[in-house]
Every structure is written in C-alpha cells, then in structure tokens.
Motif scaffolding. Structure first.
Motif, PDB file in Angstrom:
ATOM      1  N   VAL A  52       1.998   7.417   0.803  1.00  0.00           N
ATOM      2  CA  VAL A  52       1.193   8.613   1.020  1.00  0.00           C
ATOM      3  C   VAL A  52       0.050   8.520   0.011  1.00  0.00           C
ATOM      4  N   ARG A  53      -1.183   8.552   0.536  1.00  0.00           N
ATOM      5  CA  ARG A  53      -2.374   8.442  -0.319  1.00  0.00           C
ATOM      6  C   ARG A  53      -3.233   9.683  -0.118  1.00  0.00           C
ATOM      7  N   THR A  54      -3.496  10.383  -1.219  1.00  0.00           N
ATOM      8  CA  THR A  54      -4.438  11.496  -1.178  1.00  0.00           C
ATOM      9  C   THR A  54      -5.734  11.012  -1.815  1.00  0.00           C
ATOM     10  N   VAL A  55      -6.815  11.126  -1.051  1.00  0.00           N
ATOM     11  CA  VAL A  55      -8.124  10.619  -1.451  1.00  0.00           C
ATOM     12  C   VAL A  55      -9.009  11.799  -1.821  1.00  0.00           C
ATOM     13  N   HIS A  56      -9.499  11.783  -3.058  1.00  0.00           N
ATOM     14  CA  HIS A  56     -10.419  12.813  -3.537  1.00  0.00           C
ATOM     15  C   HIS A  56     -11.790  12.174  -3.650  1.00  0.00           C
ATOM     16  N   GLY A  57     -12.773  12.743  -2.949  1.00  0.00           N
ATOM     17  CA  GLY A  57     -14.120  12.189  -2.979  1.00  0.00           C
ATOM     18  C   GLY A  57     -15.165  13.265  -2.847  1.00  0.00           C
ATOM     19  N   ARG A  58     -16.396  12.836  -2.815  1.00  0.00           N
ATOM     20  CA  ARG A  58     -17.530  13.747  -2.713  1.00  0.00           C
ATOM     21  C   ARG A  58     -17.451  14.624  -1.464  1.00  0.00           C
ATOM     22  N   ASP A  59     -16.888  14.079  -0.393  1.00  0.00           N
ATOM     23  CA  ASP A  59     -16.818  14.805   0.876  1.00  0.00           C
ATOM     24  C   ASP A  59     -15.537  15.614   1.036  1.00  0.00           C
ATOM     25  N   GLY A  60     -14.751  15.753  -0.024  1.00  0.00           N
ATOM     26  CA  GLY A  60     -13.529  16.543   0.058  1.00  0.00           C
ATOM     27  C   GLY A  60     -12.286  15.706  -0.187  1.00  0.00           C
ATOM     28  N   THR A  61     -11.172  16.237   0.277  1.00  0.00           N
ATOM     29  CA  THR A  61      -9.868  15.604   0.065  1.00  0.00           C
ATOM     30  C   THR A  61      -9.209  15.372   1.415  1.00  0.00           C
ATOM     31  N   ARG A  62      -8.603  14.196   1.545  1.00  0.00           N
ATOM     32  CA  ARG A  62      -7.840  13.881   2.752  1.00  0.00           C
ATOM     33  C   ARG A  62      -6.587  13.110   2.345  1.00  0.00           C
ATOM     34  N   THR A  63      -5.564  13.169   3.191  1.00  0.00           N
ATOM     35  CA  THR A  63      -4.319  12.466   2.899  1.00  0.00           C
ATOM     36  C   THR A  63      -3.974  11.566   4.069  1.00  0.00           C
ATOM     37  N   LEU A  64      -3.530  10.353   3.740  1.00  0.00           N
ATOM     38  CA  LEU A  64      -3.197   9.340   4.732  1.00  0.00           C
ATOM     39  C   LEU A  64      -1.765   8.866   4.544  1.00  0.00           C
ATOM     40  N   LEU A  65      -1.055   8.721   5.641  1.00  0.00           N
ATOM     41  CA  LEU A  65       0.273   8.108   5.647  1.00  0.00           C
ATOM     42  C   LEU A  65       0.080   6.690   6.157  1.00  0.00           C
ATOM     43  N   THR A  66       0.572   5.706   5.388  1.00  0.00           N
ATOM     44  CA  THR A  66       0.353   4.303   5.725  1.00  0.00           C
ATOM     45  C   THR A  66       1.667   3.551   5.710  1.00  0.00           C
ATOM     46  N   PHE A  67       1.872   2.752   6.756  1.00  0.00           N
ATOM     47  CA  PHE A  67       2.969   1.792   6.782  1.00  0.00           C
ATOM     48  C   PHE A  67       2.365   0.410   6.904  1.00  0.00           C
ATOM     49  N   LYS A  68       2.778  -0.494   6.014  1.00  0.00           N
ATOM     50  CA  LYS A  68       2.346  -1.886   6.081  1.00  0.00           C
ATOM     51  C   LYS A  68       3.581  -2.742   6.324  1.00  0.00           C
ATOM     52  N   GLY A  69       3.512  -3.553   7.380  1.00  0.00           N
ATOM     53  CA  GLY A  69       4.605  -4.468   7.693  1.00  0.00           C
ATOM     54  C   GLY A  69       4.582  -5.680   6.775  1.00  0.00           C
ATOM     55  N   ALA A  70       5.512  -6.587   7.015  1.00  0.00           N
ATOM     56  CA  ALA A  70       5.613  -7.810   6.214  1.00  0.00           C
ATOM     57  C   ALA A  70       4.364  -8.669   6.396  1.00  0.00           C
ATOM     58  N   ALA A  71       4.025  -9.424   5.369  1.00  0.00           N
ATOM     59  CA  ALA A  71       2.832 -10.275   5.383  1.00  0.00           C
ATOM     60  C   ALA A  71       2.893 -11.282   6.530  1.00  0.00           C
ATOM     61  N   VAL A  72       1.763 -11.428   7.223  1.00  0.00           N
ATOM     62  CA  VAL A  72       1.656 -12.438   8.281  1.00  0.00           C
ATOM     63  C   VAL A  72       1.004 -13.708   7.742  1.00  0.00           C
ATOM     64  N   ASP A  73       0.425 -13.616   6.556  1.00  0.00           N
ATOM     65  CA  ASP A  73      -0.187 -14.768   5.898  1.00  0.00           C
ATOM     66  C   ASP A  73       0.296 -14.775   4.455  1.00  0.00           C
ATOM     67  N   PRO A  74       1.254 -15.640   4.148  1.00  0.00           N
ATOM     68  CA  PRO A  74       1.841 -15.629   2.797  1.00  0.00           C
ATOM     69  C   PRO A  74       0.840 -15.893   1.670  1.00  0.00           C
ATOM     70  N   ALA A  75      -0.175 -16.717   1.913  1.00  0.00           N
ATOM     71  CA  ALA A  75      -1.132 -17.051   0.854  1.00  0.00           C
ATOM     72  C   ALA A  75      -1.951 -15.843   0.425  1.00  0.00           C
ATOM     73  N   SER A  76      -2.370 -15.018   1.376  1.00  0.00           N
ATOM     74  CA  SER A  76      -3.206 -13.863   1.051  1.00  0.00           C
ATOM     75  C   SER A  76      -2.407 -12.572   0.940  1.00  0.00           C
ATOM     76  N   GLY A  77      -1.262 -12.520   1.609  1.00  0.00           N
ATOM     77  CA  GLY A  77      -0.487 -11.277   1.655  1.00  0.00           C
ATOM     78  C   GLY A  77      -0.994 -10.306   2.709  1.00  0.00           C
ATOM     79  N   SER A  78      -1.867 -10.773   3.616  1.00  0.00           N
ATOM     80  CA  SER A  78      -2.405  -9.902   4.666  1.00  0.00           C
ATOM     81  C   SER A  78      -1.274  -9.374   5.532  1.00  0.00           C
ATOM     82  N   LYS A  79      -1.347  -8.063   5.829  1.00  0.00           N
ATOM     83  CA  LYS A  79      -0.248  -7.380   6.514  1.00  0.00           C
ATOM     84  C   LYS A  79      -0.740  -6.542   7.689  1.00  0.00           C
ATOM     85  N   PRO A  80       0.150  -6.311   8.669  1.00  0.00           N
ATOM     86  CA  PRO A  80      -0.164  -5.311   9.686  1.00  0.00           C
ATOM     87  C   PRO A  80      -0.215  -3.940   9.012  1.00  0.00           C
TER      88      PRO A  80
END
Length: 183
Positions: A52-80
């Motif tokens: 859960v990420r709450t973002v505070h910025g010039r344009d206000g506040t918003r909250t995001l729920l994020t799920f990241k799956g397992a890495a598809v590229d082990p070298a970079s750690g890039s994930k869905p």
C-alpha cells in the motif's frame, strides 16, 4: 504488464538530475510505503510483493494498492505489476482482515520524470530513503512479457545517457536495506 526496470546507485545526483530535467519536468513526491505479507512470509519466499503506497505531491494525495509477481527476468528483477487506486484506510483494513500483516513501512522521497525514449514511455525516479545512505535511480517502462529483453536494452541505453554505468546497477531492495538498518 511487466515493469521492465533497472535500479542504480547514483554517485552524482545533481548531474543526473540536470540530465533528467533536459528530458522532462520533475514531479516531487513523498511515498509512504507499507509492505504486507502472510504470517508465514510466503509472499517473500515466492518473490512476490504486496504494497500500500500513499503518495503525497503537489497535486494532492492518492493511495495505490500494488501486487508484484515473481521476477520474469532474474538479472534485472523485472516483475509483473498490478496496481489500482484505493482508499487508504480501507486498503489497510482489508489486507489485515484477510490475514496479511505489515512487515515493513518506510518513506521514499522521489523526483519523478515522465518522458519518451526509444519509442517507449519511461519513468525515471531519483530516490532518497532517509534510513539508507545514498541516492538511487529507478528507470522503468511497462511492457508485454515478450518485450522485456528489448525494453531492458532501451532502459540500459537511457541509463548510459544519464551517466549511469553498468557497475552502478543494483538489485538491492529498499525493504531489505531498511529492515537491516533497523536491526
């Protein structure tokens, strides 16, 4: 979509910031991140993340729920990555109600730059985490899984243009660094 991303330690933050500002205006934001897991730490063991990420910025506040799956590229750690806007209190209550527990929470101070490069929409984020020494640069683009290798090649080219060398790349996570710092 896959978040094709590379992260690097930045040795000259001011120089990188100047190069980024030639590409786009900065969006300064503060992230309040809370990472959740099951009591048995099964998400961590599966290389998955629930945040859960709450973002505070010039344009206000918003909250995001994020799920990241397992890495598809082990070298970079890039994930869905799957992300949606949510109500802050409701998101935390739902996750706790489902049996998830907060495992680490911390603040990230970010300068975000949205721009086009190599025919891709990119997001560069200069990051400072108060509990960790140094400045980091995250550079990402969202792509189909079949395009990860080509996207990472484009990300590497942009990093090189920003003065970031291959030796500066890191797979170290903020969550692990903050947890280690807190002992």
């Amino acid at each position: 979509m896959i978040e094709a991303e590379l992260k690097a330690r930045v040795h000259s933050p001011e120089a990188v910031m100047r190069r980024l500002e030639e590409r786009a205006a900065a969006r300064v934001e503060v992230y309040q991140d809370t990472y959740y897991d099951r009591p048995d730490r099964s998400l961590d063991m599966a290389d998955e993340e629930l945040r859960v990420r709450t973002v505070h910025g010039r344009d206000g506040t918003r909250t995001l729920l994020t799920f990241k799956g397992a890495a598809v590229d082990p070298a970079s750690g890039s994930k869905p990555e799957h992300e949606t806007a949510v109500d802050t209190d409701a998101a935390h209550a739902i996750l706790r109600g489902l049996g998830y527990v907060p495992v680490v929470a911390f603040e990230k101070r970010c300068r975000n730059y949205d721009f086009e490069a190599h025919g891709r929409t990119m997001l560069a984020t200069l990051v400072r985490v108060p509990e960790i020494d140094g400045t980091f640069l995250e550079l990402e683009t969202l792509v189909a899984e079949s395009d990860v290798d080509a996207a990472l090649s484009d990300v590497r080219a942009v990093l090189a243009a920003l003065g970031i060398e291959q030796a500066d790349l890191t797979r170290d996570t903020y969550t692990a660094a903050v947890t280690a710092q807190r002992g």
